[in-house]
Design a protein around this motif. Structure first.
Motif, PDB file in Angstrom:
ATOM      1  N   PHE A  14     -69.008 -26.679 137.355  1.00  0.00           N
ATOM      2  CA  PHE A  14     -67.587 -26.134 137.437  1.00  0.00           C
ATOM      3  C   PHE A  14     -67.566 -25.229 138.479  1.00  0.00           C
ATOM      4  N   ASP A  15     -68.763 -24.434 138.658  1.00  0.00           N
ATOM      5  CA  ASP A  15     -68.656 -23.364 139.590  1.00  0.00           C
ATOM      6  C   ASP A  15     -68.678 -23.564 140.939  1.00  0.00           C
ATOM      7  N   THR A  16     -68.861 -24.956 141.259  1.00  0.00           N
ATOM      8  CA  THR A  16     -68.473 -25.377 142.675  1.00  0.00           C
ATOM      9  C   THR A  16     -66.941 -25.844 142.848  1.00  0.00           C
ATOM     10  N   VAL A  17     -66.201 -26.087 142.037  1.00  0.00           N
ATOM     11  CA  VAL A  17     -64.711 -26.538 141.650  1.00  0.00           C
ATOM     12  C   VAL A  17     -63.901 -25.254 142.058  1.00  0.00           C
ATOM     13  N   PRO A  18     -63.037 -25.412 143.208  1.00  0.00           N
ATOM     14  CA  PRO A  18     -62.003 -24.369 143.317  1.00  0.00           C
ATOM     15  C   PRO A  18     -61.281 -24.018 142.190  1.00  0.00           C
ATOM     16  N   THR A  19     -60.918 -22.839 141.964  1.00  0.00           N
ATOM     17  CA  THR A  19     -60.016 -22.546 140.844  1.00  0.00           C
ATOM     18  C   THR A  19     -58.687 -22.207 141.387  1.00  0.00           C
ATOM     19  N   GLY A  20     -57.592 -22.281 140.513  1.00  0.00           N
ATOM     20  CA  GLY A  20     -56.247 -22.194 141.284  1.00  0.00           C
ATOM     21  C   GLY A  20     -55.536 -23.287 141.502  1.00  0.00           C
ATOM     22  N   LEU A  21     -56.196 -24.524 141.196  1.00  0.00           N
ATOM     23  CA  LEU A  21     -55.576 -25.789 141.752  1.00  0.00           C
ATOM     24  C   LEU A  21     -54.303 -26.145 140.782  1.00  0.00           C
ATOM     25  N   TYR A  22     -53.655 -27.005 141.385  1.00  0.00           N
ATOM     26  CA  TYR A  22     -52.623 -27.878 140.321  1.00  0.00           C
ATOM     27  C   TYR A  22     -53.545 -29.114 139.723  1.00  0.00           C
ATOM     28  N   LEU A  23     -53.173 -29.374 138.297  1.00  0.00           N
ATOM     29  CA  LEU A  23     -53.541 -30.271 137.681  1.00  0.00           C
ATOM     30  C   LEU A  23     -52.504 -31.354 137.496  1.00  0.00           C
ATOM     31  N   VAL A  24     -52.793 -32.717 138.251  1.00  0.00           N
ATOM     32  CA  VAL A  24     -51.958 -33.699 137.914  1.00  0.00           C
ATOM     33  C   VAL A  24     -52.623 -34.700 136.893  1.00  0.00           C
ATOM     34  N   ALA A  25     -51.727 -35.009 135.827  1.00  0.00           N
ATOM     35  CA  ALA A  25     -52.029 -35.948 134.850  1.00  0.00           C
ATOM     36  C   ALA A  25     -51.225 -37.185 134.719  1.00  0.00           C
ATOM     37  N   ALA A  26     -51.790 -38.304 134.556  1.00  0.00           N
ATOM     38  CA  ALA A  26     -51.256 -39.736 134.721  1.00  0.00           C
ATOM     39  C   ALA A  26     -51.885 -40.393 133.755  1.00  0.00           C
ATOM     40  N   LEU A  27     -51.551 -40.545 132.584  1.00  0.00           N
ATOM     41  CA  LEU A  27     -52.239 -41.364 131.569  1.00  0.00           C
ATOM     42  C   LEU A  27     -51.605 -42.580 131.218  1.00  0.00           C
ATOM     43  N   THR A  28     -52.049 -43.769 131.064  1.00  0.00           N
ATOM     44  CA  THR A  28     -51.579 -45.149 130.601  1.00  0.00           C
ATOM     45  C   THR A  28     -51.841 -45.425 129.372  1.00  0.00           C
ATOM     46  N   GLY A  29     -50.986 -46.470 128.691  1.00  0.00           N
ATOM     47  CA  GLY A  29     -51.102 -46.843 127.465  1.00  0.00           C
ATOM     48  C   GLY A  29     -49.971 -46.829 126.622  1.00  0.00           C
ATOM     49  N   PHE A  30     -48.993 -46.097 126.969  1.00  0.00           N
ATOM     50  CA  PHE A  30     -47.635 -46.301 126.254  1.00  0.00           C
ATOM     51  C   PHE A  30     -46.418 -46.313 127.176  1.00  0.00           C
ATOM     52  N   ALA A  31     -45.810 -47.509 127.084  1.00  0.00           N
ATOM     53  CA  ALA A  31     -44.485 -47.479 127.819  1.00  0.00           C
ATOM     54  C   ALA A  31     -44.910 -47.980 129.134  1.00  0.00           C
TER      55      ALA A  31
END
Length: 308
Positions: A14-31
């Motif tokens: 995690f310490d190599t991952v930039p902070t302050g980014l947007y998180l986009v979530a797209a989960l399948t399974g319903f509708a």
């Protein structure tokens, strides 16, 4: 509750991952009307640079009997076994801007623990805002732009983009719970529910994926390559329009949807696109029956074309 951090394995420190980014979530399974989320996930992972950061424990979250893993059987032996996967990726858009993508199946079990794990990741990575996409079938015509219902605490975007703002009860998804928990702790979040034509809900409708990507862009400023999807959509819509033009009943049904949609968008007294007026609203079954042969042919592709 067991430690939520035990639900995922860290694949990139995690310490190599930039902070302050947007998180986009797209989960399948319903509708997932029009396979909007499925297409969006596949398109992003196949066209953009991606680095896996964390992978969630499917044995803890997934009902394998409901969503069985895929095997490859080669004549007399199994050559591959591919279970469903739920992972967090570090991505780059078309301009090189970094963002996070949570993609894969919607968990069947342990929603509260999963939600706590996602909120923990949001905190650890100091996520700027969480954006998620979902799609549902609605009695709207394919000849009009796909609208969205917007939720969350980014009011400016909701005011600008939400075309349907009901007060209602509906079945929840795991991302609804995560949005609710994010709001409780004051974290920025927004959800986009795409309103997909109900008679195309069981197809892979490219316009639905495009609408999802455009919604994400509106909330983040991220730029996605959509040329291929737009080409597929032009072909898809041209085929649908050809089918409609050759059938007076279909023309009448789609025309009724157009009139209702346009009246609603012009601030008519209608409470929502779902309001029923006797004889004016064609059902999904009516349109689906007319399109059934065409869609079945499209799924087969050109396999029956002479000379192929």
């Amino acid at each position: 509750m067991q430690d939520p951090r035990e639900l995922y394995d860290v694949r990139t420190a995690f310490d190599t991952v930039p902070t302050g980014l947007y998180l986009v979530a797209a989960l399948t399974g319903f509708a997932d009307a029009g396979s909007a989320v499925s297409q969006l996930n596949s398109y992003l992972l196949s066209t953009l640079e991606a680095q896996e950061i964390a992978r969630f424990d499917s044995d803890a979250l997934l009902d394998y009997r409901a969503r069985r893993p895929i095997i490859t059987f080669d004549q007399d032996h199994i050559t591959d076994y591919r279970p469903a996967q739920l992972s967090l990726y570090l991505m780059r858009d078309e301009l090189g801007q970094q963002f996070l993508l949570l993609t894969g199946y919607e968990p069947d079990f342990q929603w509260e623990r999963f939600s706590s794990a996602v909120l923990d990741l949001v905190s650890l990575l100091r996520v700027r805002s969480t954006i998620w996409v979902h799609s549902i079938p609605m009695p709207v015509p394919h000849t009009r732009p796909i609208g969205v219902t917007v939720s969350g605490n980014r009011e400016g975007l909701a005011d600008a983009m939400s075309v349907w703002r009901p007060t209602t009860q509906a079945p929840a998804t795991a991302m609804h719970l995560i949005e609710y928990r994010l709001q409780e702790v004051g974290a920025s979040t927004i959800g986009f529910v795409l309103l997909v034509p109900h008679y195309l809900g069981d197809t892979e409708y490219p316009a639905a994926a495009i609408a999802g990507l455009e919604s994400i862009s509106s909330a983040t400023g991220l730029i996605f390559p959509t040329d291929k999807l737009r080409e597929e959509d032009r072909e898809f819509v041209a085929n649908i329009d050809e089918q409609v033009a050759g059938n007076a009943e279909l023309e009448r049904l789609v025309g009724a949807l157009e009139q209702r949609h346009d009246a609603y968008m012009q601030d008519s007294p209608l409470k929502s696109p779902l309001t029923h007026l006797d004889g004016a609203l064609p059902s999904a079954d009516e349109i689906a029956t007319e399109l059934e042969n065409f869609l079945a042919y499209r799924r087969r592709g050109d396999e029956d074309t002479p000379g192929r």
